[in-house]
Enzyme design. Structure first.
Site, mmCIF file in Angstrom:
data_model
loop_
_atom_site.group_PDB
_atom_site.id
_atom_site.type_symbol
_atom_site.label_atom_id
_atom_site.label_comp_id
_atom_site.label_asym_id
_atom_site.label_seq_id
_atom_site.Cartn_x
_atom_site.Cartn_y
_atom_site.Cartn_z
ATOM 1 N N HIS A 125 -3.787 1.435 -5.425
ATOM 2 C CA HIS A 125 -2.488 0.801 -5.172
ATOM 3 C C HIS A 125 -1.271 1.616 -5.606
ATOM 4 O O HIS A 125 -0.142 1.309 -5.185
ATOM 5 C CB HIS A 125 -2.447 -0.559 -5.871
ATOM 6 C CG HIS A 125 -1.712 -1.616 -5.115
ATOM 7 N ND1 HIS A 125 -0.599 -1.359 -4.333
ATOM 8 C CD2 HIS A 125 -1.925 -2.935 -5.001
ATOM 9 C CE1 HIS A 125 -0.168 -2.488 -3.797
ATOM 10 N NE2 HIS A 125 -0.961 -3.463 -4.175
ATOM 11 N N THR B 203 8.281 -3.176 -3.676
ATOM 12 C CA THR B 203 8.161 -4.628 -3.547
ATOM 13 C C THR B 203 9.134 -5.300 -4.509
ATOM 14 O O THR B 203 9.627 -4.675 -5.449
ATOM 15 C CB THR B 203 6.743 -5.119 -3.885
ATOM 16 O OG1 THR B 203 6.423 -4.726 -5.229
ATOM 17 C CG2 THR B 203 5.719 -4.573 -2.917
ATOM 18 N N TYR C 117 3.421 -15.049 -9.345
ATOM 19 C CA TYR C 117 3.859 -13.822 -8.678
ATOM 20 C C TYR C 117 3.524 -13.894 -7.200
ATOM 21 O O TYR C 117 2.401 -14.204 -6.815
ATOM 22 C CB TYR C 117 3.153 -12.617 -9.308
ATOM 23 C CG TYR C 117 3.467 -11.280 -8.668
ATOM 24 C CD1 TYR C 117 4.554 -10.533 -9.098
ATOM 25 C CD2 TYR C 117 2.668 -10.766 -7.645
ATOM 26 C CE1 TYR C 117 4.838 -9.301 -8.522
ATOM 27 C CE2 TYR C 117 2.944 -9.537 -7.065
ATOM 28 C CZ TYR C 117 4.034 -8.808 -7.507
ATOM 29 O OH TYR C 117 4.324 -7.593 -6.936
#
Length: 663
Positions: free
Chosen positions: A379, A507, A494
């Site tokens: 990621h 993001t 979240y």
């Protein structure tokens, strides 16, 4: 005597004709596989990166706005006494440290106009974290099976996956992959006229041209790291390594590594039968499972893995690592059958046993013995927007025009096989001991992780549109309601929102636990209440309106989480006194995400998910389709009751849906 009467030149003529035909066929075959039609997935007239130079920069929100949004998000999850303290700390921050830090952030941003203010600290956040990658960070996505089940054969599926991935990669590198653009009204803007007009504009103003069509080009800077990229473990902070020269694929099976050049010396994609024959050779390799699988080390704590890797290099494995790190991507061939066992499917793609995995690669394509296909991706280098684009395009390409067919398998022979190099690692007693230990540690860890899922049919995007409510907001309310039913409280939640509308955007956090969801949860769980159906429906719609507002703020760079994170990072780097707002226990709790959620919606997707981000939390990957919603929930045994939560979630969806359709 009869034979002697036959024309002696006839056989020669026939052989000559066969040779000519063979040469003609070979030439035709070579021509077809070097053609643009085979080599490239898309042929966009507008260059892939055409809009990149003119993308707007990620704005730094006003300090006052971020502080107010922070207070709004804190209110539903802490008590009144705690909130008064937080409110006091925010006021002090606005009057003392805040303006100075804000000024520093603005100055730093103005000196780095080529990027965004969040890019560097966000990369650092990922790369400095020492937690293992699987479960903690790496998500998974699973492709829908092919409707023609013959194409789900492991060899056929793998070959087509490789070819479509390479076609995507080559289109990207030649800048003929269609640029990523978000269209407000696709019927009006996703047209040939739009492409012609914006394509004629200079790159320096192309974004503005697209904006006139109410279309928003998205940042594509992350795409370069999709291929030939690895995360290298190092002490304290990892490194993202990229080597675009690699023409090979790393194939893993039974814990062994094989390198196969799937591009030739001219960077042409090899022929399907060559790729298939090479994979078939690996699938038929009868070597036993690797006793000391190196891949399990990628499940380790990062400093520990960095030390082990350095030792492996010192004893003679540098070339092997170079091969793995520079590979286009990793193809993992599993010998497991999944069948209809969804939990086994989730575990296979989220973590498996680590012995036939390499979690450091930008992404790994995983194909099971019975033809399930999906990916697990690292990621730090990028976000879901870029991975999902690759995922969708590859699935469409494979389904629309597969390049290798089931009937071709019988025609494969040894002459088609490319050079397959098996990587042999030099191991000593120290490394063998480390592998054994890490294997045991990982086995104990994954046993503690529980996964479950819920599918709710009959409600989705179609009905939401008819009702006039956001499906995403409904899902987020359901997550809150399920937890409130289970624990009787609201918790930090979240939900990511892409800021790819800006240059080097990453993001932003949507704080989907709001005062409105709290009010709805309390009302929906009260026994013998006198609240009417109309009032309950209004509470649900209030949640949707608030959620839509938060999404819009986040997408436009007006969220507060990344802003406060950047201000805090400036303090940490400068070594100055940390403002009290960031040392407050309420701030730490606020960032301890009990509910970590993310939508993974795509028509190409069978399922997708990730692990909880904290030991006492839930990881919730959810799917929204036209007439169905669903979620995969993960959590650790002894910390959270996943089974109970999933039951509550299903009931929450039913309750909300029933209210929405009531008269």
């Amino acid at each position: 005597m009869f034979r002697l009467a036959v024309n002696p030149y006839k056989k020669i003529l026939v052989n000559y004709a066969e040779i000519r035909f063979s040469l003609y066929s070979t030439r035709n075959a070579f021509s077809s596989y070097t053609s643009d039609e085979y080599q490239y997935m898309q042929m966009s007239k507008v260059p892939t990166m055409h809009f990149q130079p003119s993308l707007p920069r990620l704005p730094i929100p006003k300090l006052e706005n971020s502080c107010q949004r922070y207070l709004n998000a804190q209110r539903p999850i802490i008590n009144e006494e705690q909130f008064c303290k937080v409110e006091s700390l925010v006021k002090c921050f606005l009057n003392e440290d805040g303006p100075t830090l804000q000024k520093e952030l603005i100055q730093k941003d103005s000196k780095n106009r080529h990027t965004s203010y969040i890019s560097e600290p966000w990369f650092d956040m990922y790369l400095k974290d020492r937690k293992p990658l699987p479960i903690n960070y790496n998500p998974f996505l699973v492709f829908l099976p092919e409707t023609d089940t013959r194409y789900n054969d492991q060899l056929v599926r793998s070959t087509n996956l490789v070819i479509s991935s390479l076609r995507f990669m080559k289109s990207l590198r030649k800048e003929i992959l269609i640029p990523e653009v978000y269209h407000i009204n696709p019927k009006k803007s996703d047209t040939e006229f739009f492409k012609k007009v914006t394509g004629l504009l200079p790159s320096s103003i192309s974004w503005a041209g697209a904006y006139l069509f109410k279309a928003f080009p998205l940042d594509m800077s992350q795409y370069q790291h999709l291929f030939n990229t690895s995360r290298i473990p190092q002490q304290g902070k990892d490194q993202i390594y990229h080597d675009a020269k690699g023409r090979h694929l790393i194939v893993m099976r039974k814990g062994h590594f094989y390198a196969v050049d799937v591009l030739d010396e001219n960077d042409y994609i090899r022929q399907p039968n060559e790729i298939a024959a090479s994979l078939k050779l690996i699938l038929e390799d009868d070597k036993p499972y690797n006793t000391y699988p190196i891949g399990v080390l990628t499940t380790s704590e990062r400093n520990k893995w960095a030390s082990a890797r350095l030792h492996l290099i010192d004893i003679g494995n540098e070339n092997n690592f170079q091969k793995i790190d520079s590979a286009l991507f990793t193809l993992i061939l599993d010998d497991d059958h999944i069948g209809d066992d969804y939990n086994k499917l989730f575990k296979t793609y989220l973590h498996a046993d680590g012995t036939n995995r390499w979690f450091d690669k930008s992404f790994c394509l995983i194909v099971t013995k019975d033809g399930y296909a999906g990916l697990n991706f690292e990621h730090s280098w990028g976000d879901g927007v870029s991975v999902l684009r690759y995922f969708n395009d590859v699935q469409a390409d494979m389904s629309k025009k597969p390049r290798f067919h089931p009937e071709n398998v019988k025609d494969l022979s040894a002459r088609h096989v490319l050079k397959v190099d098996k990587l042999e690692f030099v191991l000593d007693s120290k490394i063998k001991h480390i592998i054994d230990e890490e294997r045991k540690n990982y086995e104990m860890w994954v046993k503690q992780l529980l996964l479950s899922h819920v599918l709710y049919e009959g409600f989705g995007k179609d009905e939401s549109k008819q009702i006039g409510i956001s499906t995403d907001a409904v899902m987020q309310l359901a997550f809150q309601l399920a937890y409130y039913e289970q624990e009787g409280q609201m918790v930090p939640t979240y939900e990511p929102c892409s800021t790819a509308a800006f240059k080097h955007g990453r993001t932003e956090t949507i704080r989907s636990c709001t005062s409105q969801t709290k009010a709805a949860c309390i009302a929906l769980t009260q026994k013998n209440n006198n609240i009417s159906t109309a009032e309950l429906k209004k509470l649900i719609f209030d949640c949707s309106l608030t959620h839509n507002k938060l999404i819009k703020e986040a997408a436009m760079g007006q969220g507060f989480d990344r802003h406060l994170f950047s201000l805090k990072t400036i303090c940490e780097k400068s070594g100055t006194r940390m403002p009290a707002i960031f040392e407050d226990p309420s701030y730490n709790y606020f960032n301890h995400y009990i509910l970590s959620t993310s939508t993974l919606s795509s028509p190409a997707l069978l399922c997708g998910g990730f692990g909880p981000v904290v030991n006492d939390g839930y990881g919730i990957g959810y799917l929204i389709q036209d007439n169905m919603v669903g979620a995969i929930v993960s959590g650790y045994q002894g910390h959270r009751n996943v089974t109970d939560y999933v039951k509550n979630l299903e009931n929450a969806l039913k309750k909300i849906h029933r209210l929405l359709i009531s008269k």
